[in-house]
Scaffold this motif. Structure first.
Motif, PDB file in Angstrom:
ATOM      1  N   THR A   5       0.869  -1.177   0.000  1.00 52.86           N
ATOM      2  CA  THR A   5       0.000   0.000   0.000  1.00 52.86           C
ATOM      3  C   THR A   5       0.910   1.232   0.000  1.00 52.86           C
ATOM      4  O   THR A   5       2.113   1.130   0.276  1.00 52.86           O
ATOM      5  CB  THR A   5      -0.877   0.067   1.258  1.00 52.86           C
ATOM      6  N   LEU A   6       0.322   2.372  -0.273  1.00 60.15           N
ATOM      7  CA  LEU A   6       1.072   3.634  -0.225  1.00 60.15           C
ATOM      8  C   LEU A   6       1.692   3.806   1.157  1.00 60.15           C
ATOM      9  O   LEU A   6       2.861   4.191   1.299  1.00 60.15           O
ATOM     10  CB  LEU A   6       0.121   4.801  -0.545  1.00 60.15           C
ATOM     11  N   TYR A   7       0.905   3.508   2.178  1.00 59.18           N
ATOM     12  CA  TYR A   7       1.411   3.657   3.543  1.00 59.18           C
ATOM     13  C   TYR A   7       2.605   2.728   3.788  1.00 59.18           C
ATOM     14  O   TYR A   7       3.600   3.140   4.386  1.00 59.18           O
ATOM     15  CB  TYR A   7       0.276   3.382   4.548  1.00 59.18           C
ATOM     16  N   GLY A 142       0.518  12.415  -0.960  1.00 56.77           N
ATOM     17  CA  GLY A 142       1.197  11.128  -0.861  1.00 56.77           C
ATOM     18  C   GLY A 142       2.295  11.205   0.173  1.00 56.77           C
ATOM     19  O   GLY A 142       3.377  10.641   0.016  1.00 56.77           O
ATOM     20  N   ASN A 169      -3.742  -0.646   7.659  1.00 55.94           N
ATOM     21  CA  ASN A 169      -4.112   0.006   6.400  1.00 55.94           C
ATOM     22  C   ASN A 169      -5.621  -0.007   6.185  1.00 55.94           C
ATOM     23  O   ASN A 169      -6.250  -1.064   6.238  1.00 55.94           O
ATOM     24  CB  ASN A 169      -3.487  -0.747   5.227  1.00 55.94           C
ATOM     25  N   LEU A 171      -8.568   1.427   3.340  1.00 59.01           N
ATOM     26  CA  LEU A 171      -8.864   2.116   2.083  1.00 59.01           C
ATOM     27  C   LEU A 171     -10.299   2.615   2.134  1.00 59.01           C
ATOM     28  O   LEU A 171     -11.215   1.842   2.388  1.00 59.01           O
ATOM     29  CB  LEU A 171      -8.687   1.160   0.896  1.00 59.01           C
ATOM     30  N   GLU A 206      -6.153   5.547   3.378  1.00 62.17           N
ATOM     31  CA  GLU A 206      -5.904   6.054   2.034  1.00 62.17           C
ATOM     32  C   GLU A 206      -7.252   6.294   1.374  1.00 62.17           C
ATOM     33  O   GLU A 206      -8.142   5.448   1.431  1.00 62.17           O
ATOM     34  CB  GLU A 206      -5.089   5.056   1.207  1.00 62.17           C
ATOM     35  N   CYS A 224      -8.197  14.884   3.414  1.00 55.83           N
ATOM     36  CA  CYS A 224      -7.152  14.355   4.304  1.00 55.83           C
ATOM     37  C   CYS A 224      -7.131  15.123   5.624  1.00 55.83           C
ATOM     38  O   CYS A 224      -6.871  14.555   6.679  1.00 55.83           O
ATOM     39  CB  CYS A 224      -5.792  14.422   3.626  1.00 55.83           C
ATOM     40  N   MET A 236      -4.379   9.843   3.389  1.00 58.06           N
ATOM     41  CA  MET A 236      -3.471   9.971   2.233  1.00 58.06           C
ATOM     42  C   MET A 236      -4.221   9.815   0.923  1.00 58.06           C
ATOM     43  O   MET A 236      -5.247   9.144   0.861  1.00 58.06           O
ATOM     44  CB  MET A 236      -2.439   8.824   2.233  1.00 58.06           C
ATOM     45  N   GLY A 238      -2.868   8.900  -3.182  1.00 58.48           N
ATOM     46  CA  GLY A 238      -1.705   8.569  -4.003  1.00 58.48           C
ATOM     47  C   GLY A 238      -1.336   9.702  -4.946  1.00 58.48           C
ATOM     48  O   GLY A 238      -2.171  10.526  -5.319  1.00 58.48           O
ATOM     49  N   HIS A 270       1.955   5.306  -4.903  1.00 57.90           N
ATOM     50  CA  HIS A 270       0.537   4.948  -4.893  1.00 57.90           C
ATOM     51  C   HIS A 270       0.479   3.480  -4.495  1.00 57.90           C
ATOM     52  O   HIS A 270       1.485   2.764  -4.604  1.00 57.90           O
ATOM     53  CB  HIS A 270      -0.085   5.160  -6.269  1.00 57.90           C
ATOM     54  N   SER A 271      -0.663   3.037  -4.051  1.00 58.55           N
ATOM     55  CA  SER A 271      -0.769   1.624  -3.663  1.00 58.55           C
ATOM     56  C   SER A 271      -0.682   0.734  -4.894  1.00 58.55           C
ATOM     57  O   SER A 271      -1.241   1.069  -5.941  1.00 58.55           O
ATOM     58  CB  SER A 271      -2.096   1.377  -2.943  1.00 58.55           C
TER      59      SER A 271
END
Ligand code: SF4
Lengths: 472, 215
Positions: A5-7, A142, A169, A171, A206, A224, A236, A238, A270-271
């Motif tokens: 994931t982005l995180y 991001g 995480n 989404l 995200e 955000c 977040m 992306g 990005h994820s």
């Protein structure tokens, strides 16, 4: 192996050391400082005879206490001596340690979360912290961005790191196309209404899906910004073309060769398509209506065509009690229509909604109209000196003033009423800020959270109204 | 930082969910540049009937007799029993400073907001998460018995009731270690100064723009 994931990517890129006990040292690229949560941190640093680890990672500005009128007088314009001391303390600390500060008379001064992105001080992929819970705002780029307490401000000053445990995480996917008059603010209020104020606790959220991707950076920042109202420290989005376009040419953005190198890296933020989230929440963006909060917690929110709930219908005793208490504080009746709520004041501003796009949306609604005579006050507070200048170049100030709204100088202002701008007891306010807690905008004040366009519409009518009715 | 190993104290039940940090310490008191002196203004808007101002003598203000901490039996409470999502909202560390200054050492709730939870540990205050059914019972017991006390043992990670019943709770190893030993975590981090420098050097090569503000 599943993708990241982005995180996960941001976490890995900032990991200095994983400790055996499950905690980790995370490197901080950028710390933003303001006058309220930093004095004790600098004091702690001095008492322990420590020096800041990396001066150039810090950027400061006063925002919470600054007056929104008579800015030409600078610090002398702060009437409250305690507020003045706090702003002076920030100036002195920054001067002493050589930290870059946009002082009260600097045109670049503004709310920390507005000026970071505006200056390019916030860049994609950074880890960003600030002694302020709305630091999640910067996640729109991001970034791994979140609020910290004062002890952690000191910790970051002294070590450039934080001791962290990895979050889970989540989404939040907003599908489809947003309707006319529906903004980032309505989306995030609808999300909080769905997941609740503790829904994101322990998670990094995200935001994704077509509706989010179609938003400008301003809209993404608004979303955000309020991740924390959904319980998540981190929110977040992306990186995509919109992000990179926004960052380009900002004063602190990389230039020349470095720019291309940076962009190449940012494109990876990005994820992955096969990334696995611990939790996924989906919303239909096309079904979201302009939102209005009716209670004393951001989850107490409904569409503008809705009504105040009836506690009798709530089964959970703790929630029922919460609704009853909120209705009493807000002076509302069960089943009362949202559009029947009369207003005393309107506030357009705060780190949630004080950027140029927010002001344009509000101006478009009030243009050629007049503020309702029943209102005591309607004010517009731009998020930074530069937002103010740009708005004036576009003639927005004139539109507001002609309609009867006050045009102020930048700062947090009535978002938390630490300066002179506040609600009186029992007054109802349509506010573009992020918190409707008891007393947030003044002792006994009653806050209703809305988008800038909805606040503008409410200013014209003197009560809530579906902004779409004024848009034809 | 003050170490925390064991604590026994009177329990004050605050029967309200989503208590936010604005409620714990309202903004006008955040103007102080000190870490101390916030106790008299803890829960200011719930505790007093008029609006509080910084540097005011609170002993002369009209108090709200219905508020839990104003009741004689809870005056010396040091364990706060709370509901879901305690400490939500702003990151202000003034909230744990105010709770600490009032005399609280432990807060027990079914859930806490992340930033507040973290801030407590930095100030020698122990936030404990217990299941909602257990918290419910503690509410009933503390309300029914004047002078009701709980014993909290961080070494054993248990909360013990007057009848000897014991509930265990979870806490991160690192936080527990710092709290038990009263460690300054900046000092602990600086023991890894070399690792931080190594990371920085590598990062400077791969992402130079992070180190060249305004280049
Ligand atoms: S505008 Fe409001 S929420 Fe944002 S930083 Fe200022 S006080 Fe906090």
């Amino acid at each position: 192996m599943a993708g990241k994931t982005l995180y996960d990517k941001l976490w890995d890129d900032h990991l200095v050391k994983q400790r055996d006990d499950g905690s980790a040292l995370i490197y901080i690229d950028r710390q933003l400082l303001h006058e309220v949560t930093s004095p004790q941190a600098f004091e702690g640093l001095r008492l322990a005879k420590r020096k800041p680890w990396r001066i150039d990672a810090n950027v400061a500005t006063p925002d919470h206490n600054v007056p929104t009128t008579d800015r030409a007088s600078g610090i002398d314009g702060i009437v409250d001596p305690v507020s003045r001391t706090q702003v002076e303390t920030l100036d002195n600390n920054c001067d002493e340690f050589g930290i870059l500060e946009f002082k009260i008379k600097d045109q670049r001064q503004g709310i920390v979360h507005v000026i970071g992105p505006e200056q390019g001080v916030t860049l994609p992929g950074m880890s960003v912290v600030c002694g302020d819970s709305h630091t999640s705002t910067h996640g729109a780029f991001g970034c791994l961005a979140h609020g910290i307490g004062t002890s952690e401000v000191e910790h970051v000053l002294a070590t450039q790191c934080l001791v962290q445990k990895k979050m889970k995480n989540m989404l939040v996917k907003v599908n489809g196309k947003l309707g006319k008059g529906v903004t980032g603010k309505d989306v995030v209020l609808a999300i909080i209404g769905k997941i609740g104020t503790a829904g994101g606790t322990g998670y990094a959220i995200e935001f994704g899906g077509d509706a989010i991707q179609s938003l400008s950076m301003e809209g993404r920042m608004t979303i955000c910004n309020m991740a924390i109202e959904g319980g998540a420290r981190v929110g977040m989005v992306g990186v995509d073309d919109t992000t990179i376009e926004y960052v380009k040419g900002r004063p602190f953005s990389p230039k020349g060769e470095t720019w291309y190198k940076a962009v190449e890296y940012w494109r990876t933020l990005h994820s992955d398509s096969d990334a696995v989230f611990d939790k996924v929440v989906e919303l239909d963006g096309s079904a979201i209506k302009p939102q209005v909060s009716w209670g004393t917690s951001p989850e107490m929110v409904t569409g503008v065509d809705g009504s105040v709930p009836d506690p009798v219908k709530e089964n959970d005793p703790i929630k029922r009690e919460g609704i009853e208490r909120a209705l009493k504080y807000m002076g509302l009746q069960p089943n009362q229509k949202i559009t029947d709520i009369k207003l005393d004041r309107v506030f357009i501003g705060s780190c949630t909604n004080s950027r140029i796009e927010d002001l344009r949306e509000a101006a478009a609604v009030v243009k050629g109209r007049k503020v309702a005579s029943s209102l005591k006050q309607a004010m517009v507070v731009p998020g930074s000196g530069l937002v103010k200048v740009q708005a004036e170049q576009e003639g927005l100030d004139k539109i507001f003033i002609e309609a009867g709204l006050e045009w102020r100088d930048p700062g947090c202002s009535m978002c938390l009423a630490m300066n002179a701008d506040k609600l009186g007891q029992g007054e109802h306010c349509a506010s573009t800020s992020n918190r409707n807690f008891e007393g947030r905008q003044g002792f006994g004040g009653r806050t209703h959270l809305v988008s800038p366009a909805m606040a503008a519409a409410a200013a014209i009518k003197g009560h809530f109204v579906d902004v779409r009715e004024l848009m034809n | 930082m003050r170490a925390f190993t064991q604590h026994q104290g009177i329990v004050a039940p605050m029967d309200r969910s989503n208590v936010d940090t604005d409620m714990i310490i309202p903004k006008q008191f955040l103007k102080s540049i000190k870490r101390t002196g916030f106790g008299p203004n803890l829960f200011d808007e719930l505790r007093y009937l008029n609006e509080g101002q910084p540097d005011q003598d609170c002993s002369k203000r009209p108090i709200n007799p219905d508020f839990v901490l104003n009741q004689e039996r809870y005056k010396n409470a040091s364990v706060l029993l709370a509901r879901r999502n305690f400490g939500c909202g702003s990151s202000r560390e003034h909230a744990p400073w105010a709770l600490d200054d009032f005399g609280f050492r432990v807060i027990i709730a079914p859930s806490f907001a992340d930033i507040f939870y973290n801030n407590c540990f930095k100030n020698g205050l122990l936030p404990i998460v217990l299941e909602e059914v257990i918290v419910d019972r503690l509410f009933q017991e503390s309300e029914a018995n004047v002078g009701y006390q709980l014993t909290v043992d961080l070494t054993a990670q248990t909360v013990i009731t007057p009848s000897g019943e014991s509930f265990s709770f979870e806490v991160d190893d690192f936080r527990r270690h710092c709290l038990l030993n009263g460690l300054d975590d900046i000092g602990v981090t600086l023991e890894d100064a070399d690792a931080i420098r190594t990371y920085e050097d590598a990062r400077r090569k791969t992402a130079p723009w992070l180190f060249n503000a305004g280049n």
